[in-house]
Design a protein around this motif. Structure first.
Motif, PDB file in Angstrom:
ATOM      1  N   LYS A  11       5.844   6.617 -43.800  1.00 32.50           N
ATOM      2  CA  LYS A  11       6.713   5.838 -44.684  1.00 32.50           C
ATOM      3  C   LYS A  11       7.456   6.787 -45.614  1.00 32.50           C
ATOM      4  O   LYS A  11       6.974   7.877 -45.920  1.00 32.50           O
ATOM      5  N   PHE A  16       2.918   2.893 -52.238  1.00 36.61           N
ATOM      6  CA  PHE A  16       2.371   1.905 -51.321  1.00 36.61           C
ATOM      7  C   PHE A  16       2.245   0.568 -52.030  1.00 36.61           C
ATOM      8  O   PHE A  16       1.910   0.503 -53.206  1.00 36.61           O
ATOM      9  N   HIS A  20       2.553  -2.983 -47.152  1.00 34.71           N
ATOM     10  CA  HIS A  20       2.480  -1.814 -46.268  1.00 34.71           C
ATOM     11  C   HIS A  20       1.068  -1.667 -45.691  1.00 34.71           C
ATOM     12  O   HIS A  20       0.907  -1.364 -44.496  1.00 34.71           O
ATOM     13  N   ASN A  40       2.814   8.637 -46.806  1.00 28.36           N
ATOM     14  CA  ASN A  40       4.048   8.409 -47.544  1.00 28.36           C
ATOM     15  C   ASN A  40       4.665   9.737 -47.971  1.00 28.36           C
ATOM     16  O   ASN A  40       4.025  10.537 -48.640  1.00 28.36           O
ATOM     17  N   GLN A  46       3.097  14.045 -51.629  1.00 29.13           N
ATOM     18  CA  GLN A  46       2.719  13.289 -50.448  1.00 29.13           C
ATOM     19  C   GLN A  46       1.445  12.528 -50.720  1.00 29.13           C
ATOM     20  O   GLN A  46       0.480  13.069 -51.261  1.00 29.13           O
TER      21      GLN A  46
END
Length: 53
Positions: A11, A16, A20, A40, A46
């Motif tokens: 993503k 989030f 999701h 993500n 990250q």
């Protein structure tokens, strides 16, 4: 899907949300897998979630 065992969903979002996670869990159920990674790249660092059914 990695070797038919692990679902990996990438993503690019700020953070989030429940939708999701629900989507990734539904993919696990449909493909009859036990382990998934939701990764993500859209936030400053990250982030990831490990999903287990």
């Amino acid at each position: 899907m990695v070797e038919g065992k692990v679902l990996v969903e990438l993503k690019i979002i700020i953070q989030f949300e429940d939708v999701h996670l629900a989507q990734a869990l539904n993919y696990l159920k449909v493909y009859k897998l036990a382990i998934g990674l939701l990764i993500n790249f859209g936030s400053k660092s990250q982030t990831f979630k490990r999903l287990i059914l």
